[in-house]
Scaffold this motif. Sequence first.
Motif, PDB file in Angstrom:
ATOM      1  N   LYS A 170       0.628  -1.849   0.017  1.00  0.00           N
ATOM      2  CA  LYS A 170      -0.425   0.219  -0.259  1.00  0.00           C
ATOM      3  C   LYS A 170       0.589   1.045   0.070  1.00  0.00           C
ATOM      4  O   LYS A 170       2.125   1.038   0.748  1.00  0.00           O
ATOM      5  CB  LYS A 170      -0.737   0.352   1.370  1.00  0.00           C
ATOM      6  CG  LYS A 170      -1.866  -0.636   1.676  1.00  0.00           C
ATOM      7  CD  LYS A 170      -2.508  -0.885   2.737  1.00  0.00           C
ATOM      8  CE  LYS A 170      -3.979  -1.948   2.639  1.00  0.00           C
ATOM      9  NZ  LYS A 170      -4.524  -0.996   4.203  1.00  0.00           N
ATOM     10  N   PRO A 171       0.286   1.873  -0.736  1.00  0.00           N
ATOM     11  CA  PRO A 171      -0.521   3.014  -1.766  1.00  0.00           C
ATOM     12  C   PRO A 171      -0.319   1.755  -2.707  1.00  0.00           C
ATOM     13  O   PRO A 171       0.766   1.658  -3.530  1.00  0.00           O
ATOM     14  CB  PRO A 171      -0.754   4.230  -1.729  1.00  0.00           C
ATOM     15  CG  PRO A 171       0.250   4.934  -1.859  1.00  0.00           C
ATOM     16  CD  PRO A 171       1.472   3.404  -0.275  1.00  0.00           C
ATOM     17  N   TYR A 172      -1.598   1.303  -3.775  1.00  0.00           N
ATOM     18  CA  TYR A 172      -0.780   0.567  -4.702  1.00  0.00           C
ATOM     19  C   TYR A 172      -1.984   1.408  -5.653  1.00  0.00           C
ATOM     20  O   TYR A 172      -2.875   1.557  -5.514  1.00  0.00           O
ATOM     21  CB  TYR A 172      -2.005  -1.336  -4.565  1.00  0.00           C
ATOM     22  CG  TYR A 172      -2.600  -1.124  -4.225  1.00  0.00           C
ATOM     23  CD1 TYR A 172      -3.796  -1.545  -4.898  1.00  0.00           C
ATOM     24  CD2 TYR A 172      -3.208  -2.023  -2.641  1.00  0.00           C
ATOM     25  CE1 TYR A 172      -5.317  -1.859  -3.886  1.00  0.00           C
ATOM     26  CE2 TYR A 172      -4.302  -1.941  -2.024  1.00  0.00           C
ATOM     27  CZ  TYR A 172      -5.230  -1.522  -2.780  1.00  0.00           C
ATOM     28  OH  TYR A 172      -6.473  -2.047  -2.268  1.00  0.00           O
ATOM     29  N   GLN A 173      -1.198   1.163  -6.792  1.00  0.00           N
ATOM     30  CA  GLN A 173      -1.703   1.067  -7.992  1.00  0.00           C
ATOM     31  C   GLN A 173      -2.813   0.118  -8.967  1.00  0.00           C
ATOM     32  O   GLN A 173      -2.352  -1.209  -9.056  1.00  0.00           O
ATOM     33  CB  GLN A 173      -0.964   1.293  -9.258  1.00  0.00           C
ATOM     34  CG  GLN A 173      -0.564   3.398  -8.913  1.00  0.00           C
ATOM     35  CD  GLN A 173       0.866   3.742  -9.585  1.00  0.00           C
ATOM     36  OE1 GLN A 173       0.845   3.530 -11.281  1.00  0.00           O
ATOM     37  NE2 GLN A 173       1.752   4.586  -9.184  1.00  0.00           N
ATOM     38  N   LEU A 174      -3.709   0.435 -10.041  1.00  0.00           N
ATOM     39  CA  LEU A 174      -3.940  -0.625 -10.556  1.00  0.00           C
ATOM     40  C   LEU A 174      -3.304  -2.101 -11.261  1.00  0.00           C
ATOM     41  O   LEU A 174      -3.703  -2.896 -11.163  1.00  0.00           O
ATOM     42  CB  LEU A 174      -5.191  -0.088 -11.852  1.00  0.00           C
ATOM     43  CG  LEU A 174      -5.745  -1.310 -12.842  1.00  0.00           C
ATOM     44  CD1 LEU A 174      -7.317  -1.956 -11.589  1.00  0.00           C
ATOM     45  CD2 LEU A 174      -6.304  -0.234 -13.550  1.00  0.00           C
ATOM     46  N   SER A 175      -2.340  -1.100 -11.598  1.00  0.00           N
ATOM     47  CA  SER A 175      -1.080  -2.553 -12.482  1.00  0.00           C
ATOM     48  C   SER A 175      -0.628  -3.453 -11.506  1.00  0.00           C
ATOM     49  O   SER A 175      -0.404  -4.228 -11.590  1.00  0.00           O
ATOM     50  CB  SER A 175       0.347  -1.653 -13.123  1.00  0.00           C
ATOM     51  OG  SER A 175       1.113  -0.898 -12.426  1.00  0.00           O
ATOM     52  N   ASP A 176      -0.494  -2.539 -10.274  1.00  0.00           N
ATOM     53  CA  ASP A 176       0.101  -3.333  -9.396  1.00  0.00           C
ATOM     54  C   ASP A 176      -0.988  -4.579  -8.309  1.00  0.00           C
ATOM     55  O   ASP A 176      -0.616  -5.619  -8.142  1.00  0.00           O
ATOM     56  CB  ASP A 176       0.789  -2.930  -7.839  1.00  0.00           C
ATOM     57  CG  ASP A 176       1.199  -1.546  -8.079  1.00  0.00           C
ATOM     58  OD1 ASP A 176       2.554  -2.095  -8.788  1.00  0.00           O
ATOM     59  OD2 ASP A 176       1.583  -0.478  -7.978  1.00  0.00           O
ATOM     60  N   LEU A 177      -2.150  -4.279  -8.318  1.00  0.00           N
ATOM     61  CA  LEU A 177      -2.931  -4.980  -8.651  1.00  0.00           C
ATOM     62  C   LEU A 177      -3.106  -6.169  -9.246  1.00  0.00           C
ATOM     63  O   LEU A 177      -3.551  -7.264  -8.981  1.00  0.00           O
ATOM     64  CB  LEU A 177      -4.765  -4.142  -7.914  1.00  0.00           C
ATOM     65  CG  LEU A 177      -5.995  -5.343  -7.541  1.00  0.00           C
ATOM     66  CD1 LEU A 177      -5.985  -6.363  -6.477  1.00  0.00           C
ATOM     67  CD2 LEU A 177      -7.342  -3.763  -7.432  1.00  0.00           C
ATOM     68  N   LYS A 178      -3.700  -6.066 -10.598  1.00  0.00           N
ATOM     69  CA  LYS A 178      -3.786  -6.695 -11.714  1.00  0.00           C
ATOM     70  C   LYS A 178      -2.202  -7.875 -11.639  1.00  0.00           C
ATOM     71  O   LYS A 178      -3.210  -8.687 -11.268  1.00  0.00           O
ATOM     72  CB  LYS A 178      -3.580  -6.098 -13.223  1.00  0.00           C
ATOM     73  CG  LYS A 178      -4.775  -5.419 -13.454  1.00  0.00           C
ATOM     74  CD  LYS A 178      -4.689  -4.948 -15.142  1.00  0.00           C
ATOM     75  CE  LYS A 178      -5.844  -3.951 -15.455  1.00  0.00           C
ATOM     76  NZ  LYS A 178      -5.077  -3.416 -16.480  1.00  0.00           N
ATOM     77  N   GLN A 179      -1.098  -7.047 -10.834  1.00  0.00           N
ATOM     78  CA  GLN A 179       0.212  -8.111 -11.047  1.00  0.00           C
ATOM     79  C   GLN A 179      -0.002  -9.428  -9.982  1.00  0.00           C
ATOM     80  O   GLN A 179      -0.058 -10.100  -9.813  1.00  0.00           O
ATOM     81  CB  GLN A 179       1.441  -7.837 -11.124  1.00  0.00           C
ATOM     82  CG  GLN A 179       1.671  -6.690 -11.795  1.00  0.00           C
ATOM     83  CD  GLN A 179       2.873  -5.722 -11.773  1.00  0.00           C
ATOM     84  OE1 GLN A 179       3.545  -6.034 -10.940  1.00  0.00           O
ATOM     85  NE2 GLN A 179       3.578  -5.093 -13.174  1.00  0.00           N
ATOM     86  N   ALA A 180      -1.047  -8.735  -8.704  1.00  0.00           N
ATOM     87  CA  ALA A 180      -0.999  -9.710  -7.640  1.00  0.00           C
ATOM     88  C   ALA A 180      -2.204 -10.585  -8.249  1.00  0.00           C
ATOM     89  O   ALA A 180      -2.334 -11.777  -7.104  1.00  0.00           O
ATOM     90  CB  ALA A 180      -1.444  -8.362  -6.473  1.00  0.00           C
ATOM     91  N   VAL A 181      -3.268  -9.989  -8.761  1.00  0.00           N
ATOM     92  CA  VAL A 181      -4.260 -10.973  -9.173  1.00  0.00           C
ATOM     93  C   VAL A 181      -3.699 -11.989 -10.065  1.00  0.00           C
ATOM     94  O   VAL A 181      -3.726 -13.433  -9.251  1.00  0.00           O
ATOM     95  CB  VAL A 181      -5.403 -10.524  -9.395  1.00  0.00           C
ATOM     96  CG1 VAL A 181      -6.534 -11.365  -9.843  1.00  0.00           C
ATOM     97  CG2 VAL A 181      -6.408  -9.225  -8.488  1.00  0.00           C
ATOM     98  N   ALA A 182      -2.433 -11.965 -10.865  1.00  0.00           N
ATOM     99  CA  ALA A 182      -1.873 -12.612 -11.583  1.00  0.00           C
ATOM    100  C   ALA A 182      -1.099 -13.232 -11.245  1.00  0.00           C
ATOM    101  O   ALA A 182      -1.082 -14.910 -10.944  1.00  0.00           O
ATOM    102  CB  ALA A 182      -1.623 -12.256 -12.947  1.00  0.00           C
ATOM    103  N   ALA A 183      -0.128 -13.015 -10.084  1.00  0.00           N
ATOM    104  CA  ALA A 183       0.773 -13.852  -9.758  1.00  0.00           C
ATOM    105  C   ALA A 183      -0.081 -14.919  -7.919  1.00  0.00           C
ATOM    106  O   ALA A 183       0.026 -16.262  -8.369  1.00  0.00           O
ATOM    107  CB  ALA A 183       1.646 -12.984  -8.403  1.00  0.00           C
TER     108      ALA A 183
END
Length: 189
Positions: A170-183
């Motif tokens: 945190k704080p995260y950006q949209l791209s960080d959230l997408k990468q975390a979901v993919a991982a």
Amino acid sequence: FFTTRSTGRGLGLSVVLGLVRAYEGAVIVESRPGLGAIFRVYFPMPENQEPFPSDEVPTFGQIEEGGVVLVVDDEAMVRNMAQTVLERLLGYKVLTAGDGFEAVKIFRAHKDEVCLVLLDLSMPGMNGWQTLTKLRTLQPGIPVILASGYDEAQVMKEKQVERPQAFLHKPYQLSDLKQAVAAASRQGT
């Protein structure tokens, strides 16, 4: 900006800033002691396009579009922002919980639907590690993203039996959230 809340229990302003920056926006803060604070959030206007183009909705292996994500955070603003991003931009259905106890209760009722958990580390009562352990007793291998304002190396040095599939700073950006979901999807069962 000043708060009397303990570390990790602020207003979530760093998360707000991260999300606003992800959309190429800006936050202007005016603060005066004894008078309060004014927060102005600015976003660029899209030129003749949909605000959320349908081609931006990704699919991630086991964590499929339209799947149910449980977002657990004790800060309402953080929960609401995560819910908005996951629903509107990533195409998921979202359940939310304000603490670990509520998360376990909701998960128990929806464990056959929930495909991913986005879990805050620092919560009163039952912290993220304890909540993760309880959730895994209900459904071993449920993909979990652990989120914290603390450094990943510091958080992950904790000696815990259950481990998350991904960490989100945190704080995260949209791209960080997408990468975390993919991982989390790649490492999930």
